[in-house]
Design a protein around this motif. Structure first.
Motif, PDB file in Angstrom:
ATOM      1  N   PRO A  68       0.810  -1.234   0.000  1.00 45.91           N
ATOM      2  CA  PRO A  68       0.000   0.000   0.000  1.00 45.91           C
ATOM      3  C   PRO A  68       0.836   1.274   0.000  1.00 45.91           C
ATOM      4  CG  PRO A  68      -0.828  -1.572   1.608  1.00 45.91           C
ATOM      5  CD  PRO A  68       0.471  -2.133   1.096  1.00 45.91           C
ATOM      6  N   TRP A  69       2.026   1.216   0.574  1.00 46.57           N
ATOM      7  CA  TRP A  69       2.839   2.428   0.712  1.00 46.57           C
ATOM      8  C   TRP A  69       3.905   2.527  -0.370  1.00 46.57           C
ATOM      9  CZ3 TRP A  69       2.046  -1.293   4.419  1.00 46.57           C
ATOM     10  CH2 TRP A  69       2.969  -2.329   4.445  1.00 46.57           C
ATOM     11  N   ARG A  70       3.958   1.569  -1.227  1.00 47.17           N
ATOM     12  CA  ARG A  70       5.036   1.515  -2.210  1.00 47.17           C
ATOM     13  C   ARG A  70       4.611   2.195  -3.510  1.00 47.17           C
ATOM     14  NH1 ARG A  70       8.073  -4.134  -2.759  1.00 47.17           N
ATOM     15  NH2 ARG A  70       9.105  -3.380  -0.862  1.00 47.17           N
ATOM     16  N   ALA A  71       5.425   3.135  -3.991  1.00 48.25           N
ATOM     17  CA  ALA A  71       5.139   3.805  -5.255  1.00 48.25           C
ATOM     18  C   ALA A  71       5.332   2.823  -6.399  1.00 48.25           C
ATOM     19  CB  ALA A  71       6.067   5.007  -5.429  1.00 48.25           C
ATOM     20  N   GLY A  72       4.508   2.952  -7.430  1.00 48.30           N
ATOM     21  CA  GLY A  72       4.648   2.090  -8.589  1.00 48.30           C
ATOM     22  C   GLY A  72       5.908   2.438  -9.362  1.00 48.30           C
ATOM     23  N   PRO A  73       6.296   1.587 -10.318  1.00 48.70           N
ATOM     24  CA  PRO A  73       7.494   1.869 -11.123  1.00 48.70           C
ATOM     25  C   PRO A  73       7.384   3.223 -11.811  1.00 48.70           C
ATOM     26  CG  PRO A  73       6.698  -0.364 -11.511  1.00 48.70           C
ATOM     27  CD  PRO A  73       5.654   0.335 -10.676  1.00 48.70           C
ATOM     28  N   GLY A  74       8.364   4.064 -11.637  1.00 51.64           N
ATOM     29  CA  GLY A  74       8.349   5.380 -12.260  1.00 51.64           C
ATOM     30  C   GLY A  74       7.647   6.443 -11.453  1.00 51.64           C
ATOM     31  N   GLU A  75       6.866   6.034 -10.464  1.00 48.66           N
ATOM     32  CA  GLU A  75       6.169   7.020  -9.639  1.00 48.66           C
ATOM     33  C   GLU A  75       7.111   7.638  -8.614  1.00 48.66           C
ATOM     34  OE1 GLU A  75       1.760   4.824  -9.655  1.00 48.66           O
ATOM     35  OE2 GLU A  75       2.785   5.275  -7.781  1.00 48.66           O
ATOM     36  N   THR A  76       6.782   8.854  -8.210  1.00 45.98           N
ATOM     37  CA  THR A  76       7.565   9.517  -7.178  1.00 45.98           C
ATOM     38  C   THR A  76       7.002   9.155  -5.818  1.00 45.98           C
ATOM     39  OG1 THR A  76       7.988  11.368  -8.666  1.00 45.98           O
ATOM     40  CG2 THR A  76       8.385  11.738  -6.316  1.00 45.98           C
ATOM     41  N   ALA A  77       7.888   8.733  -4.916  1.00 46.87           N
ATOM     42  CA  ALA A  77       7.436   8.341  -3.584  1.00 46.87           C
ATOM     43  C   ALA A  77       7.020   9.577  -2.790  1.00 46.87           C
ATOM     44  CB  ALA A  77       8.545   7.596  -2.865  1.00 46.87           C
ATOM     45  N   ASP A  78       5.972   9.413  -1.969  1.00 48.60           N
ATOM     46  CA  ASP A  78       5.523  10.476  -1.075  1.00 48.60           C
ATOM     47  C   ASP A  78       6.236  10.292   0.271  1.00 48.60           C
ATOM     48  OD1 ASP A  78       4.269  12.183   0.637  1.00 48.60           O
ATOM     49  OD2 ASP A  78       2.250  11.360   0.350  1.00 48.60           O
ATOM     50  N   PRO A  79       7.107  11.253   0.643  1.00 48.56           N
ATOM     51  CA  PRO A  79       7.871  11.086   1.891  1.00 48.56           C
ATOM     52  C   PRO A  79       6.980  10.837   3.101  1.00 48.56           C
ATOM     53  CG  PRO A  79       8.755  12.897   0.621  1.00 48.56           C
ATOM     54  CD  PRO A  79       7.486  12.463  -0.082  1.00 48.56           C
ATOM     55  N   TYR A  80       5.808  11.452   3.138  1.00 45.89           N
ATOM     56  CA  TYR A  80       4.897  11.248   4.266  1.00 45.89           C
ATOM     57  C   TYR A  80       4.472   9.784   4.367  1.00 45.89           C
ATOM     58  CZ  TYR A  80       0.502  11.433   6.926  1.00 45.89           C
ATOM     59  OH  TYR A  80      -0.516  11.205   7.818  1.00 45.89           O
ATOM     60  N   ARG A  81       4.125   9.207   3.223  1.00 41.03           N
ATOM     61  CA  ARG A  81       3.702   7.803   3.235  1.00 41.03           C
ATOM     62  C   ARG A  81       4.864   6.875   3.556  1.00 41.03           C
ATOM     63  NH1 ARG A  81      -0.866   7.044  -1.456  1.00 41.03           N
ATOM     64  NH2 ARG A  81      -1.749   9.144  -1.340  1.00 41.03           N
ATOM     65  N   VAL A  82       6.025   7.195   3.012  1.00 47.10           N
ATOM     66  CA  VAL A  82       7.197   6.362   3.286  1.00 47.10           C
ATOM     67  C   VAL A  82       7.513   6.403   4.778  1.00 47.10           C
ATOM     68  CG1 VAL A  82       9.671   6.076   2.882  1.00 47.10           C
ATOM     69  CG2 VAL A  82       8.145   6.669   0.979  1.00 47.10           C
ATOM     70  N   TRP A  83       7.515   7.604   5.327  1.00 45.49           N
ATOM     71  CA  TRP A  83       7.789   7.757   6.758  1.00 45.49           C
ATOM     72  C   TRP A  83       6.757   7.009   7.594  1.00 45.49           C
ATOM     73  CZ3 TRP A  83       4.341  10.998   9.682  1.00 45.49           C
ATOM     74  CH2 TRP A  83       4.687  11.125  11.049  1.00 45.49           C
ATOM     75  N   LEU A  84       5.469   7.242   7.311  1.00 40.65           N
ATOM     76  CA  LEU A  84       4.407   6.599   8.096  1.00 40.65           C
ATOM     77  C   LEU A  84       4.540   5.075   8.041  1.00 40.65           C
ATOM     78  CD1 LEU A  84       1.770   6.803   9.712  1.00 40.65           C
ATOM     79  CD2 LEU A  84       0.529   6.933   7.527  1.00 40.65           C
ATOM     80  N   SER A  85       4.777   4.563   6.863  1.00 38.89           N
ATOM     81  CA  SER A  85       4.890   3.108   6.740  1.00 38.89           C
ATOM     82  C   SER A  85       6.121   2.588   7.470  1.00 38.89           C
ATOM     83  CB  SER A  85       4.951   2.703   5.265  1.00 38.89           C
ATOM     84  OG  SER A  85       6.155   3.121   4.660  1.00 38.89           O
TER      85      SER A  85
END
Length: 361
Positions: A30-47
């Motif tokens: 759920p928190w992983r950006a798809g290939p080529g997508e830019t990761a959202d630092p908030y989601r990465v941090w929360l996860s």
DNA sequence: GATCCGTGGTT
DNA sequence: TAACCAAGGAT
């Protein structure tokens, strides 16, 4: 440590092999950006905070609920602490929730909602240690950072056949992991190492035949992969005992308290109870800790058992129904149909469930 | 370095 | 069943 290992594991070969495997076996989380997508630092941090010592399967529903309820770090920062603790209830390690909220408020308040993009900057925030700082830097900001969690330690210990027992081997394993980290796609590499550890290089019965690194793995070649990493023997868990009080008012409300902010289950709700943080075998006298005076206590049949990280707990339960609803210092009367909004850790949820099952008969 | 801090799944 | 283990951090 010895950098001149028997095999040449300069980062291109191992990293390239692993990244190719990752591209073929990438899991959708759920928190992983798809290939080529830019990761959202908030989601990465929360996860990453939620995933500390917690399995992917357990985190999933919590992550979705948090993100739906608080889509941005500003939303989370603006939330009342009680709501954050209640939403975290059941996930465990409640200091994480307190630090999560403190971190959100620091980022939203002092940094305009922008997370630091370096390991050092991240490391300075509450709840973010060496692992999480490296993980966010690599995954959210594509920084070259060596991410070392339990999976990586296991993979590296096997790859280099490190026989030194844990936790003493941690610095060695970190240094060896650093030699593998590539300049390109460090975030994918970190996730690949963790995915490999979680799905192939598992603690028991590793699937070496499916492993993209098996050709480079000294542990497999030596036939000791499954034994690694070695571990020092750990102390056994003592048993502690106590008594919990389930009190219902005439209006049908349940008496709860908030535990002290620090320490065990800090900041969470509890039913009143005797202390149990005592020596093995000793039980506090319930008479000394009754939360309300003059109640008629009923000893409920059965025992509530719960295991914590470093001790097991057995709780007897005394129940009482009061005619009225007296004011209790530090107490809160909670409607039974609103207990979902309380910050009840699993132990306390067990006690309440146990008591209500008996009292409803 | 050692200890404290939850919980649920797996074997 | 009991032991082990998980995308660790703070003190």
């Amino acid at each position: 440590m010895d950098a001149a290992a028997p095999h040449d594991r300069a980062s291109p070969p191992v990293a390239d092999h692993l990244l190719a495997w990752y591209d073929r076996h990438r899991r959708h989380l759920p928190w992983r950006a798809g290939p080529g997508e830019t990761a959202d630092p908030y989601r990465v941090w929360l996860s990453e905070i939620m995933l500390q010592q917690t399995t992917v399967a357990t985190v999933g529903p919590y992550f979705r609920r948090f993100l739906e309820r608080w889509p941005t770090v500003h939303d989370l920062a603006a939330a009342p602490s009680e709501e954050v603790m209640s939403a975290w209830a059941g996930l465990g390690y409640y200091a994480r929730a307190r630090n999560l909220h403190a971190c959100a408020r620091a980022v939203a308040g002092e940094r305009g909602g922008v997370f630091p993009d370096t390991e050092a900057g991240l490391r300075a925030l509450p709840g973010i240690g060496a692992y999480t700082a490296a993980a966010i830097a690599a995954i959210a900001f594509d920084r070259k950072a060596t991410v070392v969690d339990g999976n990586v330690e296991r993979v590296v210990a096997r790859l280099f056949a490190v026989e030194e027992p844990m936790p003493a081997a941690k610095p060695t394993l970190r240094a060896l992991a650093a030699t593998l980290t590539p300049d390109r796609r460090p975030g994918d590499f970190a996730q690949a190492m963790m995915d490999l550890g979680a799905t192939v290089c598992t603690p028991r019965r590793p699937a070496c035949l499916s492993c993209p690194l098996s050709g480079s793995c000294d542990g497999r070649i030596a036939g000791i992969a499954e034994e690694l990493p070695r571990k020092s023997p750990k102390a056994e868990r003592p048993m502690r005992r106590g008594t919990a009080f389930v009190v219902l008012s005439g209006a049908g409300n349940l008496l709860l308290r908030v535990r002290p902010a620090k320490g065990m289950l800090g900041g969470m709700h509890e039913v009143p109870a005797t202390p149990w943080d005592s020596k093995t075998g000793w039980r506090a006298d319930p008479d000394d800790h009754e939360p309300v005076a003059g109640a008629v206590w009923i000893a409920l049949p059965g025992i509530v058992r719960h295991g914590f990280t470093h001790y097991d707990l057995e709780l007897e339960v005394l129940a009482a129904r009061l005619r009225d609803q007296p004011a209790v210092p530090g107490g809160e009367w909670w409607p039974l149909d609103r207990l979902d909004d309380a910050a009840l850790p699993t132990l306390m949820a067990k006690v309440v469930r146990h008591a209500l099952a008996h009292l409803s008969r």
